[in-house]
Design an enzyme around this catalytic site. Structure first.
Site, short mmCIF file in Angstrom:
data_model
loop_
_atom_site.label_atom_id
_atom_site.label_comp_id
_atom_site.label_asym_id
_atom_site.label_seq_id
_atom_site.Cartn_x
_atom_site.Cartn_y
_atom_site.Cartn_z
N ASP A 1 -29.61 33.75 -11.50
CA ASP A 1 -29.31 32.50 -10.79
C ASP A 1 -30.58 31.85 -10.27
OD1 ASP A 1 -29.39 34.76 -8.97
OD2 ASP A 1 -28.64 33.46 -7.38
N GLU B 188 -28.36 36.32 -6.53
CA GLU B 188 -29.45 36.90 -5.74
C GLU B 188 -29.87 35.92 -4.65
OE1 GLU B 188 -33.56 37.76 -4.46
OE2 GLU B 188 -32.84 35.96 -5.44
ZN LIG Z 1 -35.98 35.35 -7.12
#
Ligand SMILES: [Zn+2]
Length: 386
Positions: free
Chosen positions: A76, A138
């Site tokens: 992401d 994340e």
């Molecule tokens: Zn990163």
């Protein structure tokens, strides 16, 4: 089996073209990776999220046996909304040595290097398995990697060590701070502001709690400095606040968030316990005397553990050797390394690109950084063969 060979830059262009902003699906990217690996004879294991809109990917090259080394990255990226880009953020654009696009540094450049190294890894008779471990979400608190980590040592093999490829300019990072976040909700009693003595002002009590947090912050800053970090102490700050209804009503609600950027070893529970004790002693008795329905809730919303690996760990020596460095560094940004580490897989952070470019408009990575990472992967392949 001979699958397609793309250059690192071609792969990066493919990866950047998938808009994997954290609130969107990452499945098209993950399916592209799964297909690419399948064409090289490598099976992938997907670990989906609850509603099936996102997935992590775990794949192993080499012998199916315990241990091995994992190459870990997140798929992401942070939003581009509100940023002034000179080029299309989802189209890799080269300007001299710089490759522009969202996620080029953080951290699709690393994913591209891992994928571009697959033919090299496949060519070798690996004795140590190399695992590819790609996560999602994340950027919103290392959320997506957690269900996959929960499977390590169960459905998925537990790596002997993990290389997390967040941008470090290919230096070796063996420690970082961990952000821990809380949400505090103060419930008061609303009355007309002309009769304030009958109400409980939620904002005023939130203010007292924030005052206590400021005292804790001062104490944290006065701790024995750890000069590997900048700043060399844990920080604490209130990050969000909202409350009140109108200018003539005693406010019934106030909510605020605060964050501690913890150093390895900091007692996080002690900070929360101290705020609770302050609320119990200096807020709630007064509040309840006026209105029993009032209250204060303190809830931890996200914790990315601070990370520090044993300097004598095998992964530290290996990463230093592969990167051609002779010293490690500590950083203040967080990664998934602490989660792997806490799950029993010693980790270091080492990846191409500069964290200074991460999350910025016109994010870029130097092509030379990708070359350095590819050389690292070549040496990793050699090592895994012996
Ligand atoms: Zn990163």
């Amino acid at each position: 089996m001979k699958g397609p060979t793309y250059s690192t830059v071609e792969l990066l262009a493919r990866l950047v073209a998938f808009d994997t902003t954290s609130h969107k699906t990452n499945l098209p990217l993950v399916l592209f990776v799964e297909d690419y690996l399948a064409q090289h004879g490598i099976a992938s294991d997907l670990v989906p999220n609850e509603d099936g809109t996102k997935a992590s990917l775990f794949a192993t090259i080499g012998p199916k046996k315990a241990g091995g080394i994992a190459l870990s990255g997140h798929t992401d990226v942070v939003p581009v909304a509100g940023q002034q880009w000179d080029t299309d953020p989802f189209r890799l654009t080269r300007k001299g040595d710089r490759l522009h696009g969202r996620g080029t540094s953080d951290m699709k450049g690393y994913l591209a290097c891992v994928l571009a190294s697959v033919p090299q890894f496949r060519r070798r008779a690996l004795k140590t398995p190399i695992h590819i471990v790609f996560s999602y979400d994340e950027e919103i608190g290392c959320v997506g990697v957690r269900p996959m980590i929960a499977e390590l040592g169960r459905r998925l093999p537990r790596p002997r060590m993990v290389l997390v490829g967040e941008p470090t300019c290919m230096t070796v990072v063996d420690a970082h701070k961990g952000p821990v976040r809380w949400q505090v909700e103060v419930t008061g009693r609303a009355v007309h502001s002309s009769m304030a003595q009958l109400g409980v002002n939620a904002i005023a009590y939130a203010g007292r709690l924030i005052g206590e947090l400021a005292r804790i912050e001062t104490e944290l800053a006065a701790r024995e400095p750890d000069n590997r970090f900048t700043p060399p102490y844990p920080t604490l700050q209130v990050t969000l606040i909202e409350g009140g209804t109108a200018s003539n009503i005693v406010p019934v609600a106030c909510r605020f968030g605060f964050e501690v950027r913890a150093l390895p070893g900091l007692q996080i529970e002690a900070i929360e316990a101290r705020l609770r004790a302050f609320a119990d002693e200096h807020c709630l008795p007064e509040m309840h005397r006026i209105a029993p329905e009032t209250g204060i809730t303190i809830r931890q919303t996200n914790a990315v553990p601070p990370f520090a690996v044993d300097p004598a760990a095998e992964v530290v020596a290996l990463a230093l050797r592969l990167a051609g460095c002779n010293e490690t560094h500590a950083v203040s940004y967080a990664t998934e390394a602490g989660l792997f580490q806490d799950a029993g897989a010693p980790s270091v952070v080492c990846g191409p690109g500069d964290i200074a470019q991460a999350h910025t408009a016109n994010e870029w990575i130097a092509a030379s950084e990708l070359d350095k990472c590819m050389a690292f992967m070549e040496r990793l392949g050699e090592w895994a063969e012996t």
